[in-house]
Design a protein around this motif. Structure first.
Motif, PDB file in Angstrom:
ATOM      1  N   UNK A 129       0.844  -1.190   0.000  1.00  0.00           N
ATOM      2  CA  UNK A 129       0.000   0.000   0.000  1.00  0.00           C
ATOM      3  C   UNK A 129       0.882   1.243   0.000  1.00  0.00           C
ATOM      4  N   UNK A 130       0.536   2.176  -0.859  1.00  0.00           N
ATOM      5  CA  UNK A 130       1.275   3.434  -0.933  1.00  0.00           C
ATOM      6  C   UNK A 130       2.511   3.378  -1.815  1.00  0.00           C
ATOM      7  N   UNK A 131       2.840   2.202  -2.352  1.00  0.00           N
ATOM      8  CA  UNK A 131       4.037   2.086  -3.193  1.00  0.00           C
ATOM      9  C   UNK A 131       3.755   2.432  -4.651  1.00  0.00           C
ATOM     10  N   UNK A 132       2.500   2.624  -4.973  1.00  0.00           N
ATOM     11  CA  UNK A 132       2.089   2.987  -6.343  1.00  0.00           C
ATOM     12  C   UNK A 132       2.597   1.983  -7.377  1.00  0.00           C
ATOM     13  N   UNK A 133       2.533   0.706  -7.030  1.00  0.00           N
ATOM     14  CA  UNK A 133       2.926  -0.343  -7.973  1.00  0.00           C
ATOM     15  C   UNK A 133       4.417  -0.580  -8.054  1.00  0.00           C
ATOM     16  N   UNK A 134       5.183  -0.044  -7.117  1.00  0.00           N
ATOM     17  CA  UNK A 134       6.636  -0.124  -7.203  1.00  0.00           C
ATOM     18  C   UNK A 134       7.262  -1.043  -6.150  1.00  0.00           C
ATOM     19  N   UNK A 135       6.447  -1.698  -5.306  1.00  0.00           N
ATOM     20  CA  UNK A 135       7.033  -2.617  -4.324  1.00  0.00           C
ATOM     21  C   UNK A 135       6.061  -3.740  -3.990  1.00  0.00           C
ATOM     22  N   UNK A 136       6.594  -4.963  -4.042  1.00  0.00           N
ATOM     23  CA  UNK A 136       5.870  -6.159  -3.633  1.00  0.00           C
ATOM     24  C   UNK A 136       6.671  -6.824  -2.523  1.00  0.00           C
ATOM     25  N   UNK A 137       5.965  -7.401  -1.565  1.00  0.00           N
ATOM     26  CA  UNK A 137       6.596  -8.188  -0.502  1.00  0.00           C
ATOM     27  C   UNK A 137       5.871  -9.516  -0.424  1.00  0.00           C
TER      28      UNK A 137
END
Length: 167
Positions: A129-137
Motif C-alpha cells: 500500500x502506498x508504493x504505487x505499484x513499485x514494491x511487492x513483498x
C-alpha cells in the motif's frame, strides 16, 4: 416533557447520523482496494505494463540484491523475464527465467526456472500500500528443498521503451 415535534427531530437527526456513518464506512471499504488511479492499492488494479522494467529483489532481508528484468509474456497476459543473482561477481552470477502474472487474489505470482523446463522457485507477493505499484513483498519458495524466504521486489527502472514516460 418531550413534544412530538422534538421526538421527530431527534429521530430524523439519528437517522441522518446513521446514514452518514454508513456512507463513510462504505467509502472506506471501497477505497481499501482501489486507492487512486495514479496509486492503486491492489495489484489487480495495476496495468500489466507497470510490471515491465527492472526491479531489485532482496531475500531474507539480506543486503545482497538480485536484478529482475520483466517484460510482456509472448503467450498470455503476464510477464516473462530473468533474475540475475550475484551479478556483481561474474564468476558466481546465475541467471534464471521467470514467468508469471497477478492472480485472482491480487498476488504477484511468478514461477522461476534455472533450466527453462523445471520450476526451481515460486514467488507470491502482495503489492505494498502506498508504493504505487513499485514494491511487492512476499515469500519465495525454493522447489529443491521447500524452504521459504521473505522477499522484497522494488521497481528500479521502467522498460527501455518507457524511459522518460510517467510510470
Amino acid at each position: 416533557m418531550t413534544t412530538m415535534k422534538t421526538m421527530t427531530t431527534k429521530k430524523t437527526t439519528a437517522t441522518a447520523a446513521l446514514l452518514a456513518g454508513a456512507l463513510i464506512a462504505l467509502a472506506g471499504c471501497a477505497s481499501m482496494r482501489g486507492g487512486s488511479a495514479d496509486c492503486p492499492a491492489d495489484a489487480r488494479d495495476l496495468p500489466l505494463e507497470s510490471l515491465y522494467g527492472q526491479w531489485e529483489a532482496r531475500f531474507d532481508n539480506l543486503p545482497a540484491v538480485a536484478v529482475v528484468q520483466l517484460g510482456k509474456h509472448p503467450d498470455y497476459d503476464g510477464v516473462r523475464g530473468t533474475i540475475t543473482r550475484n551479478g556483481a561477481n561474474a564468476a558466481k552470477a546465475t541467471v534464471a527465467q521467470l514467468a508469471g502474472d497477478v492472480d485472482d487474489e491480487g498476488a504477484l505470482s511468478i514461477d522461476e526456472s534455472q533450466d527453462g523446463r523445471a520450476i526451481s522457485g515460486v514467488w507470491s507477493g502482495k503489492l505494498q500500500t502506498g508504493s504505487c505499484g513499485r514494491e511487492f513483498r512476499g515469500t519465495w519458495r525454493n522447489a529443491a528443498d521447500e524452504s521459504t524466504h521473505p522477499f522484497v521486489l522494488s521497481k528500479t527502472a521502467p522498460p527501455a521503451s518507457q524511459e522518460g514516460k510517467k510510470q
